[in-house]
Design a protein around this motif. Sequence first.
Motif, PDB file in Angstrom:
ATOM      1  N   ARG A  46      41.045  -0.833  23.558  1.00  0.00           N
ATOM      2  CA  ARG A  46      39.941  -1.081  22.617  1.00  0.00           C
ATOM      3  C   ARG A  46      38.592  -0.649  23.193  1.00  0.00           C
ATOM      4  O   ARG A  46      37.584  -0.659  22.510  1.00  0.00           O
ATOM      5  CB  ARG A  46      39.885  -2.551  22.227  1.00  0.00           C
ATOM      6  N   CYS A  47      38.589  -0.274  24.449  1.00  0.00           N
ATOM      7  CA  CYS A  47      37.369   0.155  25.119  1.00  0.00           C
ATOM      8  C   CYS A  47      37.017   1.587  24.705  1.00  0.00           C
ATOM      9  O   CYS A  47      37.895   2.427  24.524  1.00  0.00           O
ATOM     10  CB  CYS A  47      37.585   0.104  26.629  1.00  0.00           C
ATOM     11  N   ASN A  48      35.707   1.840  24.563  1.00  0.00           N
ATOM     12  CA  ASN A  48      35.250   3.198  24.300  1.00  0.00           C
ATOM     13  C   ASN A  48      33.900   3.408  24.984  1.00  0.00           C
ATOM     14  O   ASN A  48      33.326   2.495  25.565  1.00  0.00           O
ATOM     15  CB  ASN A  48      35.187   3.488  22.791  1.00  0.00           C
ATOM     16  N   GLU A  49      33.395   4.619  24.897  1.00  0.00           N
ATOM     17  CA  GLU A  49      32.147   4.961  25.586  1.00  0.00           C
ATOM     18  C   GLU A  49      30.963   4.135  25.081  1.00  0.00           C
ATOM     19  O   GLU A  49      30.107   3.718  25.858  1.00  0.00           O
ATOM     20  CB  GLU A  49      31.853   6.451  25.421  1.00  0.00           C
ATOM     21  N   LYS A  50      30.933   3.872  23.794  1.00  0.00           N
ATOM     22  CA  LYS A  50      29.835   3.085  23.219  1.00  0.00           C
ATOM     23  C   LYS A  50      29.805   1.672  23.813  1.00  0.00           C
ATOM     24  O   LYS A  50      28.735   1.152  24.143  1.00  0.00           O
ATOM     25  CB  LYS A  50      29.990   3.031  21.703  1.00  0.00           C
ATOM     26  N   ILE A  51      30.956   1.058  23.950  1.00  0.00           N
ATOM     27  CA  ILE A  51      31.046  -0.283  24.537  1.00  0.00           C
ATOM     28  C   ILE A  51      30.602  -0.242  25.998  1.00  0.00           C
ATOM     29  O   ILE A  51      29.829  -1.096  26.451  1.00  0.00           O
ATOM     30  CB  ILE A  51      32.468  -0.857  24.406  1.00  0.00           C
ATOM     31  N   LEU A  52      31.076   0.747  26.742  1.00  0.00           N
ATOM     32  CA  LEU A  52      30.706   0.847  28.154  1.00  0.00           C
ATOM     33  C   LEU A  52      29.208   1.094  28.320  1.00  0.00           C
ATOM     34  O   LEU A  52      28.584   0.541  29.233  1.00  0.00           O
ATOM     35  CB  LEU A  52      31.518   1.943  28.836  1.00  0.00           C
ATOM     36  N   GLU A  53      28.616   1.884  27.440  1.00  0.00           N
ATOM     37  CA  GLU A  53      27.171   2.096  27.485  1.00  0.00           C
ATOM     38  C   GLU A  53      26.421   0.794  27.232  1.00  0.00           C
ATOM     39  O   GLU A  53      25.420   0.504  27.892  1.00  0.00           O
ATOM     40  CB  GLU A  53      26.751   3.139  26.450  1.00  0.00           C
ATOM     41  N   ALA A  54      26.899   0.006  26.287  1.00  0.00           N
ATOM     42  CA  ALA A  54      26.260  -1.274  25.979  1.00  0.00           C
ATOM     43  C   ALA A  54      26.372  -2.234  27.162  1.00  0.00           C
ATOM     44  O   ALA A  54      25.407  -2.933  27.501  1.00  0.00           O
ATOM     45  CB  ALA A  54      26.872  -1.884  24.727  1.00  0.00           C
ATOM     46  N   ILE A  55      27.536  -2.260  27.803  1.00  0.00           N
ATOM     47  CA  ILE A  55      27.723  -3.116  28.977  1.00  0.00           C
ATOM     48  C   ILE A  55      26.803  -2.662  30.104  1.00  0.00           C
ATOM     49  O   ILE A  55      26.137  -3.479  30.749  1.00  0.00           O
ATOM     50  CB  ILE A  55      29.197  -3.116  29.431  1.00  0.00           C
ATOM     51  N   GLN A  56      26.740  -1.361  30.342  1.00  0.00           N
ATOM     52  CA  GLN A  56      25.878  -0.836  31.385  1.00  0.00           C
ATOM     53  C   GLN A  56      24.415  -1.202  31.129  1.00  0.00           C
ATOM     54  O   GLN A  56      23.712  -1.643  32.039  1.00  0.00           O
ATOM     55  CB  GLN A  56      26.026   0.681  31.496  1.00  0.00           C
ATOM     56  N   GLN A  57      23.952  -1.044  29.914  1.00  0.00           N
ATOM     57  CA  GLN A  57      22.559  -1.366  29.589  1.00  0.00           C
ATOM     58  C   GLN A  57      22.287  -2.864  29.755  1.00  0.00           C
ATOM     59  O   GLN A  57      21.243  -3.265  30.283  1.00  0.00           O
ATOM     60  CB  GLN A  57      22.200  -0.923  28.172  1.00  0.00           C
ATOM     61  N   ALA A  58      23.217  -3.689  29.328  1.00  0.00           N
ATOM     62  CA  ALA A  58      23.057  -5.129  29.483  1.00  0.00           C
ATOM     63  C   ALA A  58      23.028  -5.506  30.969  1.00  0.00           C
ATOM     64  O   ALA A  58      22.258  -6.386  31.379  1.00  0.00           O
ATOM     65  CB  ALA A  58      24.178  -5.874  28.760  1.00  0.00           C
ATOM     66  N   TRP A  59      23.841  -4.841  31.769  1.00  0.00           N
ATOM     67  CA  TRP A  59      23.863  -5.077  33.216  1.00  0.00           C
ATOM     68  C   TRP A  59      22.508  -4.706  33.819  1.00  0.00           C
ATOM     69  O   TRP A  59      21.940  -5.440  34.611  1.00  0.00           O
ATOM     70  CB  TRP A  59      24.988  -4.280  33.834  1.00  0.00           C
ATOM     71  N   ILE A  60      21.977  -3.563  33.423  1.00  0.00           N
ATOM     72  CA  ILE A  60      20.660  -3.133  33.905  1.00  0.00           C
ATOM     73  C   ILE A  60      19.606  -4.176  33.544  1.00  0.00           C
ATOM     74  O   ILE A  60      18.789  -4.560  34.380  1.00  0.00           O
ATOM     75  CB  ILE A  60      20.303  -1.750  33.330  1.00  0.00           C
ATOM     76  N   ASP A  61      19.635  -4.635  32.305  1.00  0.00           N
ATOM     77  CA  ASP A  61      18.671  -5.632  31.836  1.00  0.00           C
ATOM     78  C   ASP A  61      18.812  -6.939  32.621  1.00  0.00           C
ATOM     79  O   ASP A  61      17.808  -7.561  32.972  1.00  0.00           O
ATOM     80  CB  ASP A  61      18.839  -5.888  30.346  1.00  0.00           C
ATOM     81  N   GLU A  62      20.038  -7.359  32.879  1.00  0.00           N
ATOM     82  CA  GLU A  62      20.272  -8.607  33.611  1.00  0.00           C
ATOM     83  C   GLU A  62      19.836  -8.503  35.077  1.00  0.00           C
ATOM     84  O   GLU A  62      19.369  -9.476  35.653  1.00  0.00           O
ATOM     85  CB  GLU A  62      21.761  -8.994  33.574  1.00  0.00           C
TER      86      GLU A  62
END
Length: 64
Positions: A46-62
Amino acid sequence: MKWTDVQDIAIELVDSKPDVDPMQLRFTELRQWVLELEGFDDDPERCNEKILEAIQQAWIDEAE
């Protein structure tokens, strides 16, 4: 956690990978680390590039 729990995943990654710069991360690594998180229980397909980009951005923000 599921793939859609982007914020929760990011918080867990900040805690479990404090020395990692999320800006320098390959999506293959990110995907594997998410799958290895305690409490993560979702279909790897169920994982895709859009999800991984969102996780990466949230990680950066955190991490800031």
